[in-house]
Design a protein around this motif. Structure first.
Motif, PDB file in Angstrom:
ATOM      1  N   VAL A  21     -58.006  56.488  70.385  1.00  9.56           N
ATOM      2  CA  VAL A  21     -56.282  56.930  71.314  1.00  9.56           C
ATOM      3  C   VAL A  21     -55.165  55.574  70.771  1.00  9.56           C
ATOM      4  O   VAL A  21     -54.653  56.207  70.182  1.00  9.56           O
ATOM      5  CB  VAL A  21     -55.738  57.598  72.758  1.00  9.56           C
ATOM      6  CG1 VAL A  21     -54.325  57.244  72.965  1.00  9.56           C
ATOM      7  CG2 VAL A  21     -56.218  58.617  73.121  1.00  9.56           C
ATOM      8  N   TYR A  25     -52.560  57.067  68.140  1.00  8.83           N
ATOM      9  CA  TYR A  25     -51.492  57.070  67.778  1.00  8.83           C
ATOM     10  C   TYR A  25     -50.469  55.794  67.304  1.00  8.83           C
ATOM     11  O   TYR A  25     -49.369  55.959  67.217  1.00  8.83           O
ATOM     12  CB  TYR A  25     -51.286  56.981  69.410  1.00  8.83           C
ATOM     13  CG  TYR A  25     -49.865  56.926  70.190  1.00  8.83           C
ATOM     14  CD1 TYR A  25     -49.215  58.453  70.155  1.00  8.83           C
ATOM     15  CD2 TYR A  25     -49.009  56.064  71.245  1.00  8.83           C
ATOM     16  CE1 TYR A  25     -47.344  58.328  70.733  1.00  8.83           C
ATOM     17  CE2 TYR A  25     -47.137  56.409  71.127  1.00  8.83           C
ATOM     18  CZ  TYR A  25     -47.135  57.459  71.595  1.00  8.83           C
ATOM     19  OH  TYR A  25     -45.759  57.251  71.784  1.00  8.83           O
ATOM     20  N   VAL A 180     -51.166  54.610  75.992  1.00  8.90           N
ATOM     21  CA  VAL A 180     -49.934  55.687  75.232  1.00  8.90           C
ATOM     22  C   VAL A 180     -48.596  54.728  74.984  1.00  8.90           C
ATOM     23  O   VAL A 180     -48.677  54.345  74.594  1.00  8.90           O
ATOM     24  CB  VAL A 180     -50.220  57.262  74.979  1.00  8.90           C
ATOM     25  CG1 VAL A 180     -48.773  57.780  74.975  1.00  8.90           C
ATOM     26  CG2 VAL A 180     -51.487  57.747  74.544  1.00  8.90           C
ATOM     27  N   ASP A 184     -46.423  52.458  72.993  1.00  4.88           N
ATOM     28  CA  ASP A 184     -45.299  53.135  72.545  1.00  4.88           C
ATOM     29  C   ASP A 184     -44.166  51.766  72.608  1.00  4.88           C
ATOM     30  O   ASP A 184     -43.046  51.485  72.116  1.00  4.88           O
ATOM     31  CB  ASP A 184     -44.741  54.545  73.632  1.00  4.88           C
ATOM     32  CG  ASP A 184     -43.553  54.764  73.113  1.00  4.88           C
ATOM     33  OD1 ASP A 184     -43.615  56.215  72.540  1.00  4.88           O
ATOM     34  OD2 ASP A 184     -42.773  54.703  73.733  1.00  4.88           O
TER      35      ASP A 184
END
Length: 255
Positions: A21, A25, A180, A184
């Protein structure tokens, strides 16, 4: 039932899914077009201010993920064997476990992170690695000294998992969500419609303040809430203003 059931164990998914992930991402952000009108820093600033090359960052992230994978696989396998066969709890209980784990992780990371800034030896020799990326970007999220990666992220995740009482299957979702959110927070972009900016005050701009020289001793909280900063006087208010040349800038409110 989940899509990996019968193919991969929950323990292996909890270990390696967050790594996949992360690269998917973070890679998504890396491959986006320039998007200058949404950037918190100009591309020139990123090239000029950051003190380590991209290749070094990638190697540092891979090293931290190797250590994380070893510890996580051991943790999940050991706890599963110790508890025996456990039924997956209800959705309501899993939500509660998520919230507990989020609070525990925030608490651990706030105090360890803050101490790494206050202890001159630890800052100079350990935590300063992360701050060589003065202008954060997504792939550099986990660029830390190996000791920091172990103390802050790996052990913090383990403690959150153990105290919340979640199963290995729930941990897959929690660790992926945490990854995630962390990526971000370091992406350096203020994109419209970003749900993390809508639902979390602790977001990309919040953490960007911490990477600025004036905000170095503020906004320690990560990755979810700003509770401890506000309770303990380390919260730095800021304004998000449009930059004349395009993009946004997170400015300290006192400026």
């Amino acid at each position: 039932m989940v899509f990996w059931e019968g193919y991969v164990s929950d323990e292996l998914m909890g270990t390696f899914a967050p790594i996949v992930v992360y690269w998917v991402y973070a890679g998504f952000y890396h491959l986006l077009p320039p998007l200058d009108k949404y950037r918190l820093h100009t591309r020139k600033d990123e090239e000029r201010k950051n003190l380590v090359p991209f290749s070094t960052v990638v190697k540092g992230v891979l090293l931290q993920q190797l250590v994380q994978a070893i510890v996580t696989l051991f943790l999940l396998t050991t706890t599963t064997k110790a508890s025996g066969v456990v039924e997956q709890p209800s959705i309501a209980k899993q939500i509660l476990q998520f919230l507990i784990a989020m609070f525990v992780m925030d608490t651990w990371q706030y105090f360890v992170h803050r101490y790494m800034h206050q202890n001159k030896f630890l800052y100079r020799h350990v935590h300063s690695w992360h701050h060589t990326l003065v202008v954060p970007y997504a792939i550099g999220t986990l660029y830390n000294h190996p000791i920091e990666g172990l103390l802050l992220d790996t052990i913090g995740g383990a403690i959150s998992f153990l105290i919340s009482g979640m199963t290995a299957r729930t941990a897959v979702m929690f660790f992926c969500f945490t990854m995630v959110k962390a990526v971000d927070d370091h992406c350096g972009l203020r994109l419209p419609g970003n749900i993390f900016h809508l639902f979390f005050q602790n977001n990309t701009a919040y953490h960007d303040i911490h990477h600025q020289l004036q905000g170095l001793k503020y906004n320690y909280s990560q990755p979810f809430f700003s509770i401890w900063d506000k309770l303990l006087g380390t919260y730095m208010p800021f304004n998000l203003v449009k930059r004349p040349g395009g993009g946004f800038e997170a400015r300290l409110a006192k400026e």
